[in-house]
Design an enzyme around this catalytic site. Structure first.
Site, PDB file in Angstrom:
ATOM      1  N   ASP A   1      -0.647   6.192  12.097  1.00  0.00           N
ATOM      2  CA  ASP A   1       0.784   6.438  12.268  1.00  0.00           C
ATOM      3  C   ASP A   1       1.086   7.025  13.642  1.00  0.00           C
ATOM      4  OD1 ASP A   1       3.395   6.464  11.608  1.00  0.00           O
ATOM      5  OD2 ASP A   1       3.274   8.048  10.095  1.00  0.00           O
TER       6      ASP A   1
ATOM      7  N   VAL B   1       3.747  -0.625   4.246  1.00  0.00           N
ATOM      8  CA  VAL B   1       2.433  -1.133   4.634  1.00  0.00           C
ATOM      9  C   VAL B   1       1.899  -1.988   3.492  1.00  0.00           C
ATOM     10  CG1 VAL B   1       0.094  -0.506   5.384  1.00  0.00           C
ATOM     11  CG2 VAL B   1       2.045   0.934   6.060  1.00  0.00           C
TER      12      VAL B   1
ATOM     13  N   ILE C   1       0.844  -1.198   0.000  1.00  0.00           N
ATOM     14  CA  ILE C   1       0.000   0.000   0.000  1.00  0.00           C
ATOM     15  C   ILE C   1       0.875   1.242   0.000  1.00  0.00           C
ATOM     16  CG2 ILE C   1      -1.809   1.315   1.215  1.00  0.00           C
ATOM     17  CD1 ILE C   1      -2.618  -1.281   2.638  1.00  0.00           C
ATOM     18  N   SER C   2       1.958   1.161   0.763  1.00  0.00           N
ATOM     19  CA  SER C   2       2.785   2.357   0.906  1.00  0.00           C
ATOM     20  C   SER C   2       4.195   1.977   1.320  1.00  0.00           C
ATOM     21  CB  SER C   2       2.147   3.252   1.989  1.00  0.00           C
ATOM     22  OG  SER C   2       3.110   4.046   2.615  1.00  0.00           O
TER      23      SER C   2
ATOM     24  N   ASP D   1       2.921  13.573  15.616  1.00  0.00           N
ATOM     25  CA  ASP D   1       3.190  13.696  14.176  1.00  0.00           C
ATOM     26  C   ASP D   1       1.848  13.872  13.457  1.00  0.00           C
ATOM     27  OD1 ASP D   1       4.642  13.851  11.811  1.00  0.00           O
ATOM     28  OD2 ASP D   1       4.778  11.688  11.546  1.00  0.00           O
TER      29      ASP D   1
ATOM     30  N   ASN E   1      -1.247  12.153   8.126  1.00  0.00           N
ATOM     31  CA  ASN E   1      -1.468  10.990   8.986  1.00  0.00           C
ATOM     32  C   ASN E   1      -2.921  10.864   9.438  1.00  0.00           C
ATOM     33  OD1 ASN E   1       1.019   9.726   8.857  1.00  0.00           O
ATOM     34  ND2 ASN E   1       1.908  11.031  10.439  1.00  0.00           N
TER      35      ASN E   1
ATOM     36  N   LYS F   1       8.615   6.285   5.309  1.00  0.00           N
ATOM     37  CA  LYS F   1       9.959   6.563   5.793  1.00  0.00           C
ATOM     38  C   LYS F   1      10.475   5.527   6.788  1.00  0.00           C
ATOM     39  CE  LYS F   1       8.203   9.981   9.108  1.00  0.00           C
ATOM     40  NZ  LYS F   1       6.782   9.648   8.872  1.00  0.00           N
ATOM     41  N   GLU F   2       9.561   4.879   7.508  1.00  0.00           N
ATOM     42  CA  GLU F   2      10.040   3.943   8.516  1.00  0.00           C
ATOM     43  C   GLU F   2       9.519   2.525   8.308  1.00  0.00           C
ATOM     44  OE1 GLU F   2       8.511   5.203  12.277  1.00  0.00           O
ATOM     45  OE2 GLU F   2       6.437   5.073  11.626  1.00  0.00           O
ATOM     46  N   ALA F   3       8.510   2.426   7.476  1.00  0.00           N
ATOM     47  CA  ALA F   3       7.875   1.115   7.327  1.00  0.00           C
ATOM     48  C   ALA F   3       7.254   0.988   5.950  1.00  0.00           C
ATOM     49  CB  ALA F   3       6.791   0.968   8.385  1.00  0.00           C
TER      50      ALA F   3
HETATM   51  N1  ATP Z   1      -4.767   0.702   8.631  1.00  0.00           N
HETATM   52  C1  ATP Z   1      -4.564   1.133   7.393  1.00  0.00           C
HETATM   53  N2  ATP Z   1      -5.472   0.916   6.418  1.00  0.00           N
HETATM   54  C2  ATP Z   1      -5.256   1.350   5.153  1.00  0.00           C
HETATM   55  N3  ATP Z   1      -4.152   2.007   4.760  1.00  0.00           N
HETATM   56  C3  ATP Z   1      -3.202   2.260   5.685  1.00  0.00           C
HETATM   57  C4  ATP Z   1      -3.348   1.841   7.039  1.00  0.00           C
HETATM   58  N4  ATP Z   1      -2.250   2.226   7.733  1.00  0.00           N
HETATM   59  C5  ATP Z   1      -1.458   2.850   6.850  1.00  0.00           C
HETATM   60  N5  ATP Z   1      -2.007   2.880   5.620  1.00  0.00           N
HETATM   61  C6  ATP Z   1      -1.438   3.482   4.404  1.00  0.00           C
HETATM   62  O1  ATP Z   1      -0.031   3.475   4.494  1.00  0.00           O
HETATM   63  C7  ATP Z   1       0.492   4.809   4.511  1.00  0.00           C
HETATM   64  C8  ATP Z   1       1.672   4.891   5.458  1.00  0.00           C
HETATM   65  O2  ATP Z   1       1.291   4.547   6.764  1.00  0.00           O
HETATM   66  P1  ATP Z   1       2.028   5.211   8.012  1.00  0.00           P
HETATM   67  O3  ATP Z   1       1.900   6.689   7.945  1.00  0.00           O
HETATM   68  O4  ATP Z   1       1.505   4.534   9.227  1.00  0.00           O
HETATM   69  O5  ATP Z   1       3.536   4.732   7.775  1.00  0.00           O
HETATM   70  P2  ATP Z   1       4.903   5.566   7.686  1.00  0.00           P
HETATM   71  O6  ATP Z   1       5.989   4.602   7.535  1.00  0.00           O
HETATM   72  O7  ATP Z   1       4.983   6.556   8.799  1.00  0.00           O
HETATM   73  O8  ATP Z   1       4.752   6.288   6.334  1.00  0.00           O
HETATM   74  P3  ATP Z   1       5.030   7.810   5.962  1.00  0.00           P
HETATM   75  O9  ATP Z   1       6.501   7.977   5.975  1.00  0.00           O
HETATM   76  O10 ATP Z   1       4.416   7.919   4.599  1.00  0.00           O
HETATM   77  O11 ATP Z   1       4.339   8.627   7.022  1.00  0.00           O
HETATM   78  C9  ATP Z   1      -0.690   5.679   4.885  1.00  0.00           C
HETATM   79  O12 ATP Z   1      -0.585   6.986   4.350  1.00  0.00           O
HETATM   80  C10 ATP Z   1      -1.864   4.931   4.265  1.00  0.00           C
HETATM   81  O13 ATP Z   1      -1.972   5.237   2.900  1.00  0.00           O
HETATM   82 MG    MG Z   2       2.787   8.488   8.102  1.00  0.00          MG
END
Ligand code: ATP
Ligand code: MG
Length: 256
Positions: free
Chosen positions: A208, A66, A58-59, A192, A197, A62-64
């Site tokens: 997040d 998804v 899905i994404s 954050d 988010n 920066k840290e993970a």
């Molecule tokens: N529970 C969820 N259901 C659907 N999509 C999700 C969910 N959690 C996260 N996502 C998707 O994944 C993306 C990244 O999630 P998250 O912000 O938790 O991770 P991150 O590593 O901090 O990413 P970023 O660096 O983009 O902030 C979200 O913008 C969203 O599109």
């Molecule tokens: Mg995020």
């Protein structure tokens, strides 16, 4: 079964399932992402029937990363896999030190990442119990967090940033009430919070939350002010909207 054999079986299982996913999905993000330890944890989650298989990405944040994850009955989950290799230990420490739930700050980066994932799980639970709309957490194991999927079918919900609300006042009011709930009931500051988010799915859903801190954290006040500022700044673009001042919002959110 030996470890190598287990990994091979798991890789075959992931591979087999992966073929069922649309090829248009970002396969390259899956390939090369998983280290052996992560594959072993995925294997364990599959054995424990938490997951049946992992779907497309899905994404890649920066840290993970998804991913979509599917349960045995076809239910869909969001699976957040924190990367060990590119983890920023100093960043994570800033948000772990001072949190009474994590008194022993672990030194090795991989242990710190495990704590980080556990922190997100605990924060989601607390927020959820406080009536704040967040993805319901299902399971956490080391660097893998399984949670409720926010979206329709297997299409994930858009971020507030990409989906400006038609009724901004209503959405603001809801987010404002969540900020109060987070502070007053969950006793957490997101740290954050912004339009990046927050997902929009039948109203705002806060995501997040791994960096969120308890109120005892030495920077809790500063983080809260920054969160409020981000939200006010985002909503300020909408004409006719009524927003509190930063000072008033801070007072109302922290009022006991
Ligand atoms: N529970 C969820 N259901 C659907 N999509 C999700 C969910 N959690 C996260 N996502 C998707 O994944 C993306 C990244 O999630 P998250 O912000 O938790 O991770 P991150 O590593 O901090 O990413 P970023 O660096 O983009 O902030 C979200 O913008 C969203 O599109
Ligand atoms: Mg995020």
């Amino acid at each position: 079964m030996g470890t190598d054999e287990k990994i091979e079986r798991l890789e075959r299982k992931i591979d087999k399932r992966r073929i069922r996913e649309k090829r248009s999905e970002d396969q390259s993000a899956i390939e090369g992402t998983f280290d052996t330890a992560t594959i072993m944890i995925l294997y364990e989650l599959i054995n424990k029937h938490v997951l049946d298989y992992l779907g497309g990405v899905i994404s890649t944040g920066k840290e993970a990363n998804v991913y979509k994850g599917f349960g045995e009955d076809g239910e869909i989950y969001a699976v957040k896999i924190y990367r060990i290799k590119t983890a920023d230990a100093n960043f994570m420490k800033q948000y772990i030190i001072g949190d009474p739930r994590f008194k022993r700050v672990r030194k090795k980066t991989h242990d710190l990442v495990y704590t980080w994932a556990e922190k997100e799980f605990k924060n989601l639970k607390r927020a959820h119990s406080a009536g704040v709309r967040v993805p319901n957490p299902i399971h956490v194991k080391k660097n893998i967090l399984v949670m409720e999927f926010i979206g329709e079918g297997d299409i994930s919900a858009p971020r507030l940033k990409d989906s400006p609300p038609k009724k901004p006042q209503m959405v603001f009011n809801k987010i404002y009430s969540y900020m109060k709930g987070l502070y007053q009931k969950a006793r957490l500051v997101h740290a954050d919070l912004s339009e990046y988010n927050i997902l929009m799915w039948k109203g705002p859903v806060i995501i997040d939350i791994s960096q969120a801190v308890t109120l005892e954290h030495p920077n809790a006040e500063e983080f809260l002010l920054r969160d409020i500022q981000n939200i006010l700044k985002y909503f300020n673009q909408f004409k006719g909207i009524k927003l509190p001042t930063l000072k008033k919002a801070y007072k109302e959110i922290t009022k006991v």
